[in-house]
Design a protein around this motif. Sequence first.
Motif, mmCIF file in Angstrom:
data_model
loop_
_atom_site.group_PDB
_atom_site.id
_atom_site.type_symbol
_atom_site.label_atom_id
_atom_site.label_comp_id
_atom_site.label_asym_id
_atom_site.label_seq_id
_atom_site.Cartn_x
_atom_site.Cartn_y
_atom_site.Cartn_z
ATOM 1 N N THR A 23 0.585 -1.290 0.150
ATOM 2 C CA THR A 23 0.057 -0.102 -0.084
ATOM 3 C C THR A 23 0.857 1.184 0.099
ATOM 4 N N TYR A 24 2.095 1.115 0.797
ATOM 5 C CA TYR A 24 2.990 2.142 0.524
ATOM 6 C C TYR A 24 3.375 2.481 -0.844
ATOM 7 N N PHE A 25 3.509 1.502 -1.483
ATOM 8 C CA PHE A 25 4.020 1.978 -2.988
ATOM 9 C C PHE A 25 3.050 2.389 -3.656
ATOM 10 N N ASN A 26 1.732 2.143 -3.829
ATOM 11 C CA ASN A 26 0.667 2.667 -4.111
ATOM 12 C C ASN A 26 0.625 4.266 -3.964
ATOM 13 N N LYS A 27 0.512 4.394 -2.489
ATOM 14 C CA LYS A 27 0.416 5.767 -2.346
ATOM 15 C C LYS A 27 1.668 6.567 -2.885
ATOM 16 N N PHE A 28 2.854 5.929 -2.820
ATOM 17 C CA PHE A 28 4.157 6.878 -3.505
ATOM 18 C C PHE A 28 3.595 7.010 -4.869
ATOM 19 N N ILE A 29 3.205 5.905 -5.645
ATOM 20 C CA ILE A 29 2.764 6.245 -7.025
ATOM 21 C C ILE A 29 1.817 7.413 -7.387
ATOM 22 N N ILE A 30 0.586 7.235 -6.560
ATOM 23 C CA ILE A 30 -0.277 8.488 -6.627
ATOM 24 C C ILE A 30 0.370 9.787 -6.359
ATOM 25 N N LEU A 31 1.390 9.904 -5.016
ATOM 26 C CA LEU A 31 1.833 11.270 -4.886
ATOM 27 C C LEU A 31 2.817 11.858 -5.899
ATOM 28 N N ILE A 32 3.513 10.652 -6.474
ATOM 29 C CA ILE A 32 4.514 11.314 -7.387
ATOM 30 C C ILE A 32 3.807 11.505 -8.811
ATOM 31 N N ILE A 33 2.600 10.736 -9.197
ATOM 32 C CA ILE A 33 1.743 11.333 -10.394
ATOM 33 C C ILE A 33 1.302 12.638 -10.193
ATOM 34 N N VAL A 34 0.759 12.763 -9.102
ATOM 35 C CA VAL A 34 -0.041 14.187 -8.907
ATOM 36 C C VAL A 34 1.251 15.285 -8.602
ATOM 37 N N LEU A 35 2.092 15.245 -8.199
ATOM 38 C CA LEU A 35 3.293 16.163 -7.874
ATOM 39 C C LEU A 35 3.762 16.397 -9.330
ATOM 40 N N MET A 36 4.024 15.394 -9.917
ATOM 41 C CA MET A 36 5.014 15.465 -11.300
ATOM 42 C C MET A 36 3.939 16.429 -12.347
ATOM 43 N N THR A 37 2.529 15.730 -12.342
ATOM 44 C CA THR A 37 1.629 16.583 -13.230
ATOM 45 C C THR A 37 1.684 18.143 -12.841
ATOM 46 N N VAL A 38 1.441 18.500 -11.508
ATOM 47 C CA VAL A 38 1.230 19.519 -11.119
ATOM 48 C C VAL A 38 2.646 20.326 -11.538
ATOM 49 N N GLY A 39 3.800 19.659 -11.088
ATOM 50 C CA GLY A 39 5.008 20.334 -11.461
ATOM 51 C C GLY A 39 5.212 20.706 -12.808
ATOM 52 N N CYS A 40 5.002 19.685 -13.852
ATOM 53 C CA CYS A 40 5.078 19.922 -14.995
ATOM 54 C C CYS A 40 4.301 21.144 -15.704
ATOM 55 N N ASP A 41 2.901 21.180 -15.208
ATOM 56 C CA ASP A 41 2.079 22.014 -15.673
ATOM 57 C C ASP A 41 2.402 23.270 -15.114
ATOM 58 N N GLN A 42 2.835 23.591 -13.862
ATOM 59 C CA GLN A 42 3.004 24.772 -13.473
ATOM 60 C C GLN A 42 4.343 25.360 -13.960
ATOM 61 N N ALA A 43 5.407 24.532 -14.449
ATOM 62 C CA ALA A 43 6.525 25.089 -15.108
ATOM 63 C C ALA A 43 6.324 25.415 -16.439
ATOM 64 N N SER A 44 5.507 24.690 -17.096
ATOM 65 C CA SER A 44 5.337 25.125 -18.515
ATOM 66 C C SER A 44 4.451 26.562 -18.541
ATOM 67 N N LYS A 45 3.646 26.694 -17.733
ATOM 68 C CA LYS A 45 2.739 27.815 -17.663
ATOM 69 C C LYS A 45 3.513 29.127 -17.419
ATOM 70 N N GLU A 46 4.361 28.885 -16.363
ATOM 71 C CA GLU A 46 5.212 29.977 -16.127
ATOM 72 C C GLU A 46 6.463 30.297 -17.318
ATOM 73 N N LEU A 47 6.833 29.254 -17.938
ATOM 74 C CA LEU A 47 7.611 29.621 -18.953
ATOM 75 C C LEU A 47 6.781 30.469 -20.022
ATOM 76 N N ILE A 48 5.782 29.891 -20.448
ATOM 77 C CA ILE A 48 4.972 30.520 -21.423
ATOM 78 C C ILE A 48 4.492 32.101 -20.878
ATOM 79 N N ARG A 49 4.232 32.276 -19.787
ATOM 80 C CA ARG A 49 3.895 33.701 -19.139
ATOM 81 C C ARG A 49 4.983 34.490 -19.056
ATOM 82 N N GLN A 50 6.248 34.005 -19.063
ATOM 83 C CA GLN A 50 7.601 34.770 -19.072
ATOM 84 C C GLN A 50 8.024 35.002 -20.714
#
Length: 165
Positions: free
Chosen positions: A5-32
């Motif tokens: 269950t720890y592996f599954n929770k890790f996968i969930i958090l990694i996917i969520v955090l990577m998605t948010v991180g890639c999204d926010q980084a790309s938007k900031e780059l576009i805004r700049q």
Amino acid sequence: MKRSTYFNKFIILIIVLMTVGCDQASKELIRQKVEPAAFIPVIKNHLILTNVENTGAMLGFGQDFSPILKIFLLQALPMLLLLIMLYRTISKTNSNLLLISAFSLVIGGGLGNLIDRIAYGSVTDFFQIRLGFLRTGIFNIADVAVTVGVLMFVLLIVKGNRFTI
């Protein structure tokens, strides 16, 4: 062999955090780096890069809502739903790995756009696909994540998987 269950929770958090991180980084780059309403062909005229601030929801829906209604419908309600989805996804870690990945993409994409709405009052969109008469709306990485997550979920349903979240 059953996954931890720890592996599954890790996968969930990694996917969520990577998605948010890639999204926010790309938007900031576009805004700049990209002028508002620019038209930059990336692949001929088939993939366009631009910079558009969307004050509504998908395809501009709700742009003309009152500020109070916008806060409720585009910030408070989505935050509540995303938190419930995150809690349910993390608590159901015995679910199919594709299912929790699908939900994690939807949650990460939703959070990425929600961060924009709260921080800027609008969502930065920057891609458009044009293939002949087919033209998409202008979208971002968060939108792609939500779409891929929903398509994965639909595929699992079509394959006949039964599950609850």
